[in-house]
Design a protein around this motif. Structure first.
Motif: not given
Length: 89
Positions: A31-32, A39-41
């Protein structure tokens, strides 16, 4: 080709004189967030933790598939209460 291990730990706790709690710990998908600094995912898609070394070594805490520490992987704990068979009923 190097053989890989999936980490599954079993821990036994004594709750009372007649019962034991057996916990099986398994580490799932990573889940890193690799894009947190911009600022993203974005996750890497590693589906399961595979130890990079033998149990008890520092390499056992890093995933052989994605290189992340074990703490970034989702922890799944299954608890089971086991009765002591030697106690009278």
């Amino acid at each position: 080709m190097k053989k890989r291990q999936v980490v599954i730990r079993k821990e036994t706790y004594h709750r009372s004189s007649s019962n034991q709690v057996v916990r099986t710990v398994r580490y799932g998908e990573c889940q890193k967030n690799h894009a947190a600094n911009i600022g993203g995912y974005a996750v890497d898609g590693c589906r399961e933790f595979m130890a990079g070394g033998a149990e008890g070594t520092a390499a056992a805490l890093s995933c052989a598939a994605c290189g992340c520490h074990r703490n970034f992987h989702r922890r799944e704990v299954d608890s089971e209460v086991v009765s002591d068979s030697s106690s009278p009923s």
